[in-house]
Design an enzyme around this catalytic site. Sequence first.
Site, PDB file in Angstrom:
ATOM      1  N   GLU A  53       0.824  -1.207   0.000  1.00 22.29           N
ATOM      2  CA  GLU A  53       0.000   0.000   0.000  1.00 22.29           C
ATOM      3  C   GLU A  53       0.865   1.266   0.000  1.00 22.29           C
ATOM      4  OE1 GLU A  53      -2.142  -2.971   2.812  1.00 22.29           O
ATOM      5  OE2 GLU A  53      -0.138  -2.638   1.985  1.00 22.29           O
ATOM      6  N   ARG A 190      13.632 -23.474  -5.404  1.00 23.26           N
ATOM      7  CA  ARG A 190      14.404 -23.357  -4.171  1.00 23.26           C
ATOM      8  C   ARG A 190      14.535 -21.903  -3.718  1.00 23.26           C
ATOM      9  NH1 ARG A 190      19.305 -27.707  -5.476  1.00 23.26           N
ATOM     10  NH2 ARG A 190      18.011 -29.599  -5.323  1.00 23.26           N
ATOM     11  N   ASP A 206      23.868 -39.116  -2.716  1.00 25.62           N
ATOM     12  CA  ASP A 206      23.914 -38.087  -3.762  1.00 25.62           C
ATOM     13  C   ASP A 206      24.879 -36.946  -3.473  1.00 25.62           C
ATOM     14  OD1 ASP A 206      21.958 -39.607  -4.911  1.00 25.62           O
ATOM     15  OD2 ASP A 206      20.306 -38.231  -4.478  1.00 25.62           O
ATOM     16  N   LEU A 210      21.943 -28.796  -2.564  1.00 23.28           N
ATOM     17  CA  LEU A 210      20.656 -28.203  -2.180  1.00 23.28           C
ATOM     18  C   LEU A 210      20.707 -26.679  -2.237  1.00 23.28           C
ATOM     19  CD1 LEU A 210      19.464 -30.471   0.796  1.00 23.28           C
ATOM     20  CD2 LEU A 210      19.154 -30.777  -1.665  1.00 23.28           C
ATOM     21  N   GLY A 292      15.062 -38.868   0.670  1.00 21.88           N
ATOM     22  CA  GLY A 292      14.779 -39.891  -0.334  1.00 21.88           C
ATOM     23  C   GLY A 292      13.390 -40.477  -0.187  1.00 21.88           C
TER      24      GLY A 292
END
Length: 348
Positions: A53, A190, A206, A210, A292
């Site tokens: 606003e 992400r 893995d 991330l 996982g």
Amino acid sequence: MNIHEKYMARCIELAKKGLGNTYPNPLVGAVIVYKDQIIGEGYHHKAGEAHAEVNAIKAVKDQELLKKSTIYVSLEPCSHYGKTPPCANLIIDKGIPNVVIGHVDPFAEVAGRGIKKLFEAGRHVHVGVLENECAELNKRFFCFHQKKRPYIILKWAQTADGFIAPDHQNKGEIFWISNAYAKQMVHQWRTQETAILVGTSTALKDNPQLSARQWHGKQPTRLVIDRNLQLPETLQLLDQSQPTLVFHDMEFNQASQQNLTYVPIDFSKDVINQILAQLYQNNLASVIIEGGQNTLQHFINENLWDEARVFESQSKLKSGIKAPKFTSKSSQTIKILDNQLKYYYNED
């Protein structure tokens, strides 16, 4: 679409520009109209900065026109003093006679008080324009304040025959199912959410970063479940490059470091709700569960999820680790070259 919906749709369009930057505040857009012409518009850019606003009012060149105008805002104007003064007060002080609101603010400090203040000041207030669309815009904010937990997004990629990974893979070697464009989309996601979580097995197999390396924006807080603190410090998850929480169940207190915090929880009790409680305490309004399979299935079994985003490729594995199972039907499918992205929403 009527005139009110036309301008409220513009509010929503503006508000989306702040996605990923306003937490713990909501996404809000505002439009000021005089004689069916937009004379000012704005949105909330970042927590701690001016609200929508304020930005819309500042954009009006001839401030005298405000006294003859209508302000559209996707969420009820605030009525309390936080890091910025109340927007309801500003609307009243500027003499804006008409206020059209998309949705009531569920935040306890507002929750109808802004609307009440505007009414008592003699303003014409209309509430509930594109209400569902405005609720969808702030699904994270609403979930956080109404359910006292972050908005939970499940995400995985699976083959055409329903596998998310082969039976065996070399340590640190990621088996990619989705294509490069889908991968870039995940990096964009992400930047839009406040946290991202994986379990111990995924972290070990893995060695994921991330991070949002392929998209410009804010990095999410990384979360990893490591009950016995078995993850080696050499993992990318523990490189202290971005805020990271490690949930464990060891009797001694692991010393926290910069951007690396060890959080003890009781694994003999409800692990997921303990983690969600920690995220709520840390003002983390949304979380992507990236795996996982066991971690994803655990959230599904506990019915603690709000939406799922599933990539499907045309390739087949014939054997391997099965994709998580749930009964929801997809509500939207998007084609990304040779991949399909399916969206699911928890209706319970």
